[in-house]
Design an enzyme around this catalytic site. Structure first.
Site, PDB file in Angstrom:
ATOM      1  CD  GLU A 157      -9.661  65.136  38.693  1.00  0.00           C
ATOM      2  OE1 GLU A 157      -8.590  65.721  38.563  1.00  0.00           O
ATOM      3  OE2 GLU A 157      -9.545  64.829  39.441  1.00  0.00           O
ATOM      4  CG  ASN A 217     -15.316  61.189  39.810  1.00  0.00           C
ATOM      5  OD1 ASN A 217     -15.845  60.804  40.556  1.00  0.00           O
ATOM      6  ND2 ASN A 217     -13.687  60.643  39.672  1.00  0.00           N
ATOM      7  CG  HIS A 257      -9.410  63.131  46.593  1.00  0.00           C
ATOM      8  ND1 HIS A 257      -8.834  61.959  47.608  1.00  0.00           N
ATOM      9  CD2 HIS A 257      -9.398  62.031  45.651  1.00  0.00           C
ATOM     10  CE1 HIS A 257      -8.416  61.217  46.279  1.00  0.00           C
ATOM     11  NE2 HIS A 257      -8.695  62.242  45.087  1.00  0.00           N
ATOM     12  CD  GLU A 288     -11.130  60.003  42.660  1.00  0.00           C
ATOM     13  OE1 GLU A 288      -9.804  60.790  42.861  1.00  0.00           O
ATOM     14  OE2 GLU A 288     -10.806  59.857  41.323  1.00  0.00           O
ATOM     15  CG  ASP A 290      -7.764  60.801  49.630  1.00  0.00           C
ATOM     16  OD1 ASP A 290      -8.404  62.185  50.369  1.00  0.00           O
ATOM     17  OD2 ASP A 290      -6.884  60.365  49.939  1.00  0.00           O
TER      18      ASP A 290
HETATM   19  O1  G3I Z   1       5.101  54.424  38.073  1.00  0.00           O
HETATM   20  C1  G3I Z   1       6.092  55.374  37.891  1.00  0.00           C
HETATM   21  C2  G3I Z   1       6.923  54.850  38.235  1.00  0.00           C
HETATM   22  O2  G3I Z   1       7.305  54.363  37.037  1.00  0.00           O
HETATM   23  C3  G3I Z   1       8.475  56.744  38.121  1.00  0.00           C
HETATM   24  O3  G3I Z   1       9.343  55.826  38.995  1.00  0.00           O
HETATM   25  C4  G3I Z   1       7.625  57.756  38.857  1.00  0.00           C
HETATM   26  C5  G3I Z   1       8.541  58.806  38.506  1.00  0.00           C
HETATM   27  O4  G3I Z   1       7.323  60.233  39.127  1.00  0.00           O
HETATM   28  O5  G3I Z   1       6.439  58.142  38.992  1.00  0.00           O
HETATM   29  C6  G3I Z   1       5.616  56.999  38.186  1.00  0.00           C
HETATM   30  O6  G3I Z   1       3.825  57.444  38.229  1.00  0.00           O
HETATM   31  C7  G3I Z   1       3.499  57.838  39.085  1.00  0.00           C
HETATM   32  C8  G3I Z   1       1.920  57.153  39.226  1.00  0.00           C
HETATM   33  O7  G3I Z   1       1.087  58.166  39.990  1.00  0.00           O
HETATM   34  C9  G3I Z   1       2.287  55.635  39.671  1.00  0.00           C
HETATM   35  O8  G3I Z   1       2.815  55.372  41.598  1.00  0.00           O
HETATM   36  C10 G3I Z   1       3.343  58.830  38.557  1.00  0.00           C
HETATM   37  O9  G3I Z   1       4.148  59.863  38.439  1.00  0.00           O
HETATM   38  C11 G3I Z   1       1.946  59.742  39.268  1.00  0.00           C
HETATM   39  O10 G3I Z   1       1.804  61.374  38.849  1.00  0.00           O
HETATM   40  C12 G3I Z   1       1.593  59.272  39.650  1.00  0.00           C
HETATM   41  O11 G3I Z   1       0.339  59.806  40.123  1.00  0.00           O
HETATM   42  C13 G3I Z   1      -1.370  60.042  40.513  1.00  0.00           C
HETATM   43  C14 G3I Z   1      -2.098  61.279  40.428  1.00  0.00           C
HETATM   44  O12 G3I Z   1      -3.078  60.505  40.268  1.00  0.00           O
HETATM   45  C15 G3I Z   1      -1.699  61.443  38.710  1.00  0.00           C
HETATM   46  O13 G3I Z   1      -3.002  63.055  38.959  1.00  0.00           O
HETATM   47  C16 G3I Z   1      -1.464  58.441  41.373  1.00  0.00           C
HETATM   48  O14 G3I Z   1      -0.846  57.813  41.513  1.00  0.00           O
HETATM   49  C17 G3I Z   1      -2.523  59.200  41.421  1.00  0.00           C
HETATM   50  O15 G3I Z   1      -4.174  58.322  43.148  1.00  0.00           O
HETATM   51  C18 G3I Z   1      -3.618  60.132  41.274  1.00  0.00           C
HETATM   52  O16 G3I Z   1      -5.442  59.654  40.817  1.00  0.00           O
HETATM   53  C19 G3I Z   1      -6.010  60.400  40.704  1.00  0.00           C
HETATM   54  C20 G3I Z   1      -7.083  60.413  39.913  1.00  0.00           C
HETATM   55  O17 G3I Z   1      -6.943  59.612  39.512  1.00  0.00           O
HETATM   56  C21 G3I Z   1      -8.472  61.185  39.570  1.00  0.00           C
HETATM   57  N1  G3I Z   1      -8.428  62.269  40.886  1.00  0.00           N
HETATM   58  C22 G3I Z   1      -7.392  62.845  41.916  1.00  0.00           C
HETATM   59  C23 G3I Z   1      -6.984  61.452  42.750  1.00  0.00           C
HETATM   60  C24 G3I Z   1      -5.438  61.959  43.011  1.00  0.00           C
HETATM   61  O18 G3I Z   1      -4.461  63.137  42.145  1.00  0.00           O
END
Ligand code: G3I
Length: 504
Positions: A157, A217, A257, A288, A290
């Site tokens: 990104e 990516n 996405h 990625e 969806d």
């Molecule tokens: O694990 C913690 C949990 O303990 C806590 O209670 C909770 C509270 O907010 O957060 C949890 O962590 C989250 C994590 O996902 C696991 O679920 C984070 O807050 C959250 O920010 C994180 O989001 C991820 C996101 O990237 C962050 O930018 C998404 O799962 C993940 O699917 C997403 O993936 C990105 C790719 O890396 C890059 N391209 C876009 C894609 C979608 O945004």
């Protein structure tokens, strides 16, 4: 082209019935079985038969049996990001989640995509780090898993939102310097975090004799155009980066996405865009995937299953599109659960297949296009920063005969076309004769009814009839016998193009 990719292509050509591809530790082997011709019943088997991987983003707490049954590639959704594993000095910490995922993938014959090394987001302790510290982290992360990681997202990104075509303006891109003020970061005197990170990653891979391939990516880079037919400047910018740094970059990830954002929709020219990157000699992956289930205003389909089918078909139709990864198993467990964008409903290990799943499986079972679209030879990069040799994944050239004479001075040009009903993409290759050139222009005449809508790596005068293209700042100088490429997209039919090249 690597031996495993060559193997896949060879396999695709000979089309042995009921043979399956086994993915073992990053290598691909061919195994023959009984001569049945039945359709495969899992995504991974159908994909392997077509010569690509079909993967999923995964987390250690969701390694249910479906992961190894349906998918043959795994991307850690969050467990290899710097905020999980990097220390402020570029060391590693908390790698147990990533280790669990790599081990699970290996024991289920799945490839792994490392995600991700250099990213403005989720940087954790690395936030604000220098290039030297980033380089330390790059070395530590790549070496920890070595060739067990088939593909690494080295830079993620890097480009700004809203179709500006610019780099992001936040760290780590704040380290960039345009020394000569020509509007890009490609020159030898410039500083570019993308180039420097890839150079470091390539050095680590080569020093370790690793088979790991290095990818860039991004999202909103999938189509040649965005909604309304506007050129996709973000995709064009990514193309310029890959083209300039081709010797370090092995693969390109289109995150895919797809949603209702005008820059994130599925456009009709997805395949043509995959093709133009493939023509640079890199592998292309849908990384990625969806698809919002409410894309009723999308210009290529009304239903989610239909949209999935079209994305899978676009990849299958380009031989160098070697893998598709969905960003999670089920809607409820997706980062975008409200858009219901994945292939399964349910959760916690109990999943139900959606019609989108069946569409994907059906499309994979049809295999690749029996008549692949034309491809052009890889481009000779216009920059030559100090280091590694030209990448060995470059496919054998398929140079069409020159359409202008090839004298000892001046230049010649060839054109290859990728056409569909109502549109086309042309890739034009400019080759210097026995003497170097410092600028070029190419003239060609389009048939009646054909109009150019979008051009990359060239300036253009005119859009129909006789159209003139000339070099941009970074690709005018071409060494003796070397080549550069530009491209354009248009509506209508473009056949019988005869480019005439003039050196400046
Ligand atoms: O694990 C913690 C949990 O303990 C806590 O209670 C909770 C509270 O907010 O957060 C949890 O962590 C989250 C994590 O996902 C696991 O679920 C984070 O807050 C959250 O920010 C994180 O989001 C991820 C996101 O990237 C962050 O930018 C998404 O799962 C993940 O699917 C997403 O993936 C990105 C790719 O890396 C890059 N391209 C876009 C894609 C979608 O945004």
């Amino acid at each position: 082209m690597t031996s495993d990719l060559r193997q896949r292509h060879k396999f695709a050509r000979i089309a042995v019935p009921a043979a399956v591809l086994l993915l073992v530790g990053g290598a691909v082997t061919v195994q023959s079985s009984a001569p049945a011709a039945a359709a495969e019943t899992t995504l991974r088997a159908a994909a392997a038969k077509a010569g690509l991987f079909f993967g999923v983003a995964a987390s250690p707490n969701r390694l249910y049996s479906i992961v190894g049954q349906e998918f043959n590639q795994l991307t850690p959704e969050n467990d290899m990001k710097p905020d999980r594993i990097a220390t402020s000095s570029g060391g590693l910490q908390n790698t147990s989640g990533a280790d669990t995922l790599v081990n699970h993938a290996q024991s289920n014959n799945m490839l792994v995509r490392g995600h991700t090394l250099v990213w403005h987001s989720q940087a954790g302790a690395l936030q604000g780090a220098s290039q030297a510290t980033l380089n330390t982290f790059i070395g530590n992360a790549i070496n920890r898993w070595g060739s067990r990681i088939a593909y690494w997202d080295v830079v993620n990104e890097a480009l700004e939102d809203n179709n500006t075509g610019r780099r992001r303006n936040q760290w780590p891109h704040t380290m960039n310097r345009d020394a000569n003020g020509d509007g890009d970061y490609f020159d030898a005197g410039d500083t570019d975090v993308i180039r420097d990170s890839f150079i470091r990653a390539k050095q680590v891979v080569q020093a370790g004799g690793l088979t790991t391939k290095l990818c860039i990516n991004d999202y909103d880079v999938e189509g040649l155009t965005v909604q309304g037919g506007t050129p996709n400047r973000k995709a064009d910018a990514l193309y310029d980066i890959v083209r300039n740094y081709r010797q370090y970059i092995d693969c390109v990830g289109f995150q895919a996405h797809f949603n209702d954002n005008p820059n994130s929709i599925i456009t009709d020219d997805l395949q043509a865009n995959i093709q133009r990157f493939a023509d640079l000699g890199v592998e292309v992956h849908i990384t990625e995937l969806d698809i919002d289930d409410d894309l009723s205003n999308n210009d290529i389909g009304t239903g989610q299953a239909e949209n999935y089918r079209k994305v899978v078909r676009a990849c299958l139709n380009v031989a160098q599109c070697t893998g598709i990864t969905v960003w999670g198993i089920s809607d409820s467990e997706s980062w975008r659960s409200s858009e219901r964008g994945l292939l399964f409903t349910g959760g916690n290990g109990s999943y139900q297949k959606k019609s989108a799943y069946h569409a994907v499986l059906d499309e994979l079972n049809k295999g690749r296009n029996s008549t692949p679209p034309p491809s052009t030879p890889p481009v000779t990069p216009s920059v030559s920063p100090s280091t590694p040799p030209v990448n060995p994944t470059t496919p054998p050239p398929t140079t069409p005969p020159p359409t202008t004479p090839n004298p000892t001075t001046g230049c010649s040009a060839t054109v290859s076309l990728n056409s569909w009903t109502g549109g086309f993409v042309a890739t034009v290759r400019v080759t210097a004769a026995a003497a170097p050139i410092s600028g070029w222009s190419v003239q060609l005449t389009l048939p009646s009814g054909a109009t150019v809508t979008n051009t990359w790596n060239a300036n253009r005068t005119g859009s129909s009839g006789t159209v003139q293209f000339s070099n941009v700042s970074y690709n005018g100088s071409v060494s003796a016998g070397q080549s550069t490429e530009f491209g354009f997209q248009g509506v209508g039919t473009a056949t019988g193009l005869t480019p005439v090249c003039t050196a400046a």
